[in-house]
Enzyme design. Structure first.
Site, PDB file in Angstrom:
ATOM      1  N   ASP A 205       0.710  -1.049  -0.100  1.00 38.30           N
ATOM      2  CA  ASP A 205      -0.062   0.020  -0.085  1.00 38.30           C
ATOM      3  C   ASP A 205       0.821   1.198  -0.111  1.00 38.30           C
ATOM      4  O   ASP A 205       2.030   0.816  -0.082  1.00 38.30           O
ATOM      5  CB  ASP A 205      -1.007  -0.006   1.030  1.00 38.30           C
ATOM      6  N   HIS A 280      -2.828   2.933  -4.576  1.00 36.64           N
ATOM      7  CA  HIS A 280      -2.148   2.474  -3.346  1.00 36.64           C
ATOM      8  C   HIS A 280      -0.602   1.923  -3.589  1.00 36.64           C
ATOM      9  O   HIS A 280      -0.527   1.008  -2.828  1.00 36.64           O
ATOM     10  CB  HIS A 280      -3.112   1.395  -2.744  1.00 36.64           C
ATOM     11  N   GLU A 347      -9.817   2.611  -5.349  1.00 33.37           N
ATOM     12  CA  GLU A 347      -9.527   4.000  -5.178  1.00 33.37           C
ATOM     13  C   GLU A 347      -8.490   4.696  -6.007  1.00 33.37           C
ATOM     14  O   GLU A 347      -7.520   5.461  -5.590  1.00 33.37           O
ATOM     15  CB  GLU A 347      -9.314   4.055  -3.524  1.00 33.37           C
ATOM     16  N   PHE A 439     -13.139  -4.846  10.381  1.00 35.27           N
ATOM     17  CA  PHE A 439     -12.852  -5.203  11.955  1.00 35.27           C
ATOM     18  C   PHE A 439     -11.939  -3.988  12.304  1.00 35.27           C
ATOM     19  O   PHE A 439     -11.459  -3.935  13.617  1.00 35.27           O
ATOM     20  CB  PHE A 439     -12.223  -6.366  12.342  1.00 35.27           C
TER      21      PHE A 439
END
Length: 777
Positions: A205, A280, A347, A439
């Protein structure tokens, strides 16, 4: 000794040696707390008692590996070294029998007082059968040291069990914060214990490249390290220049990753690598700037925190980009035997693609109408390469944009729409909507929880998840491989914090993807998961007890000037007790059953009682009734439509907001000052005015730089009675603060409060000013 006496001793000795200890416990349904819940289970009378002479029957060496965790467990708690043998004795043994008629990963378990038999077609089924035995054993089987005085006994039962879905996964983000080999292996252990079978490693990333690629050493020399700004909020970290030396980070060598993969395989866990593209990837282009758009792109540094929009992405027009990615993936595929390669695809802000001459040329040559189709070209080209190596491409649901690659599998994270669309087109789907499967969201009352990215996904919400969603035909549903939890790690810097976010929510997700949907019952699950908590404790897992935490909901009646306070936690029929005022909270305190009405300043303490004893954190709150409560208020400039609280009376309703700025108790102004006038009606004597505010610098919420209080008798001419000024200070955590201004007693009918917005954030973005109450005393 006489011959007769010798004979009696001999007979007695033979009797004692040949006797299998008998079960004495009477088991009930309440003793069976297996999680995830088996497909079919029947409780029979009696039980099987493990002893130091219990034998483990194996027909090949691979079965020894499956048995190992049970063998090690008994060694830890009893000192026994249970023996492997090839043929079964007359009694007191566990045997694994191959049965090719069973489905993949399925098993049958038959426990009798004499012996235990597990049938399966593969080691996965044997493993899950043994994990079921583990959960039938007393909880102290999880201990790390010798335990005395325990009968290692399980009930006689018959189990027929198999998973509902074949993809039961967890994603760990290693990029935003790095987690080492040992933590990953311990996570694999827990996945197997919960009958989960996929570990998705997010290895790349913007903030870190975590996999060794021998052909491109700068990916880890440069891309694996960033400037340490861990003291700042993720989204308020300062930009990093190209060439700045990073000290925070790390990466996994290819040998370490091969070890992880082999270990996972022994636990029936498939490790799926994710190599992000085309966005990313700032960590990659910081190492190799030529991979970006244009002929001489401006070099960049590895970001220390949040990046948005994500414009520093791979150039889709340069052939060298695809050469680089293919070379990377060749090394990746040599490490990971997984059927799947995840390429991200999410993205991407394609601003540069629109103007880059290389991208424009590619679009012209390939007859692509826009940059969305260019991304589709990019993904389809990478899929073709991956397919030629016998693998399948997986990507986030953005890979649908511009046209989906022919054989791609879609991970639907932006809700379920992408999954519905992909399944309807005949593509396989893994459901992982943020609403139920992220999460990194909060899981309890935000004021009582460690910092998280936002959102609210408690244990009960996870348990509501179902990969097959409304609107799917039977044919579409057949394309749903299963579901997956995702733990993005922007706000999770340590293994202990990571465990806190995973457990026990992974137990809820495990049941949703393993057990039959018709067996789903929150009350039943709530009981079983409490027993799992004890096992977590013995294993040293830092699990969250957020489901026990008491939260409040309040409602103000401005006509009667009363507050109605409700208390709850996640578990049904919870024994919550409370006390108003200054009394002590104990087992004699009043049991909460109906909402509490309050009409004056009141302290409240409440707690959860388990087996008659106070358990967990005590809830404390003070409802303050002050001179502004229920009085009309005028706003010189209206608050944002995005944060309207409960309307104009939000600042005079005696209900205070929490650090969760989505809790419906905040008014907010973007880049504007707040100015409000409270009309007290009749003349009142006051000596203090406080303004309740919040700071959460990550999403751009800042304390005011100045608060001023003014009073007036006619509502037209105001006199300043006090001012507080506060300069900006870096702050990494959400904080609530009352800016209180005290002064000598004054009579007034109107009170004006002004709060000055910071107006420009240190990173150059806009600033929010959040306010929840004007307290007048």
């Amino acid at each position: 000794m006489s011959q007769k006496a010798h004979l009696l001793v001999f007979i007695l000795t033979i009797t004692l040696v040949g006797c299998q200890p008998k079960s004495t416990k009477v088991f009930t349904e309440d003793d069976i707390t297996i999680l995830p819940k088996p497909k079919e289970l029947q409780l029979n009378s009696g039980g099987f008692l493990f002893t130091e002479n219990t034998k483990l029957i194996v027909s090949k060496d691979s079965q020894k590996e499956v048995f190992q965790f049970i063998k090690n467990a008994f060694k830890n708690v009893s000192g026994w070294d249970l023996e492997f043998v090839e043929s079964a004795p007359s009694k007191n043994y566990i045997q694994l029998n191959l049965d090719d008629t069973l489905p993949d990963e399925a098993y049958t378990l038959a426990v009798t007082s004499n012996h235990i038999t597990i049938k399966a077609k593969d080691n996965a089924g044997f493993l899950y059968g043994l994990e079921t035995i583990r959960q039938l054993l007393p909880e102290s089987i999880e201990s790390k040291s010798i335990v005395n005085g325990v009968n290692w006994e399980i009930p006689n039962i018959s189990v027929n069990d198999e998973p509902r879905f074949k993809w039961r996964g967890l994603m760990l983000d290693l990029s935003r914060h790095f987690f080492d080999k040992e933590y990953i292996k311990s996570t694999i252990d827990q996945l197997a214990a919960h009958k989960m079978n996929v570990l998705h490693l997010h290895l790349v990333d913007d903030q870190g490249w975590r996999i060794e690629i021998k052909k491109y050493p700068k990916l880890t020399d440069v891309g694996a390290w960033r400037v340490d700004q861990e003291d700042l909020h993720w989204n308020s970290r300062l930009s990093v220049k190209a060439g700045e030396k990073g000290k925070y980070g790390g990466f996994l060598t290819q040998e370490e990753l091969k070890e992880i993969v082999a270990y996972a395989a022994s636990k029936n866990v498939e490790v799926i690598p994710e190599i992000e593209m085309p966005a990313h990837v700032t960590s990659a282009v910081a190492a190799y700037p030529e991979l970006m758009c244009f002929d001489n792109p401006e070099p960049v540094g590895v970001p220390s925190g949040g990046v948005w929009p994500i414009t520093d992405i791979y150039c889709a027009g340069k052939e060298s980009t695809f050469e680089f990615l293919e070379n990377v993936l060749i090394e990746v595929m040599e490490i990971f035997p997984s059927k799947y390669i995840h390429i991200g695809g999410d993205e991407a802000t394609k601003t540069n693609w629109k103007i880059c001459p290389h991208c424009k040329k590619r679009m012209k040559n390939e007859k692509l109408h826009d940059v969305e189709e260019l991304q589709s070209y990019f993904i389809k080209r990478m899929e073709k390469f991956i397919n030629t190596h016998g693998k399948k491409l997986v990507g986030w649901d953005e890979i649908l944009e511009g046209g989906l690659a022919p054989d791609a599998t879609v991970m639907s994270w932006r809700g379920v729409k992408g999954g519905l669309e992909a399944a309807s087109q005949g593509h396989d789907v893994v459901m992982t909507p943020g609403s139920h499967c992220y999460f990194d969201h909060y899981q309890g009352p935000q004021d009582d929880e460690p910092l998280a990215i936002g959102g609210y996904t408690p244990l009960s919400k996870v348990y509501e998840f179902d990969p097959v969603v409304e609107g799917m035909s039977e044919e579409d549903a057949a394309h749903v491989l299963g579901g997956q939890a995702n733990l993005w790690s922007e706000y999770i810097p340590t293994p202990e914090h990571s465990q806190y976010m995973i457990y026990p929510r992974i137990a809820a997700l495990a049941e949703t993807v393993w057990s039959p949907k018709e067996s789903r019952d929150w009350g039943d699950f709530s009981n079983r998961v409490k027993h799992l908590f004890k096992r977590y404790e013995l294993q040293g897992i830092n699990y969250a007890q957020s489901a026990y935490l008491i939260s409040k909901s309040t409602e103000a009646n401005l006509d009667t000037k009363t507050i109605t306070l409700s208390l709850q936690n996640e578990f049904p029929k919870a024994d919550i007790r409370y006390v108003l005022g200054e009394g002590e909270l104990n087992d004699d305190s009043k049991k909460y059953s109906t909402p509490i009405k309050i009409n004056s300043t009141t302290n409240i303490k409440a707690g959860l009682f388990l087996d008659g004893k106070l358990s967990g954190k005590v809830f404390k709150d003070t409802i303050v009734f002050h001179k502004a409560v229920a009085h009309p208020i005028e706003y010189i400039k209206k608050y944002s439509d995005s944060y309207q609280g409960v309307g104009p009376y939000t600042l005079t309703n005696a209900v205070r907001g929490t650090t969760n700025f989505h809790d419906g108790q905040w008014l907010a102004w973007l880049d504007d000052d707040m100015e409000a006038i409270v009309e007290l009606g009749e003349e009142k004597t006051i000596s203090q005015v406080a303004l309740g505010t919040m700071e959460n610098q990550g999403p751009g919420i800042y304390f005011p730089t100045k608060v001023e209080v003014l009073i007036s008798m006619d509502g037209k001419v105001f006199e300043t009675v006090g001012t507080i000024e506060r300069a900006y200070v870096k702050n990494g955590n959400p904080v609530l603060k009352d800016f209180a201004i005290s002064f000598e007693e004054r009579n007034t009918k109107y009170v004006k409060v002004k709060a000055t917005n910071l107006k420009k954030a240190p990173n150059g973005g806009g600033t929010w000013l959040f306010v929840d109450e004007i307290v007048i005393k």
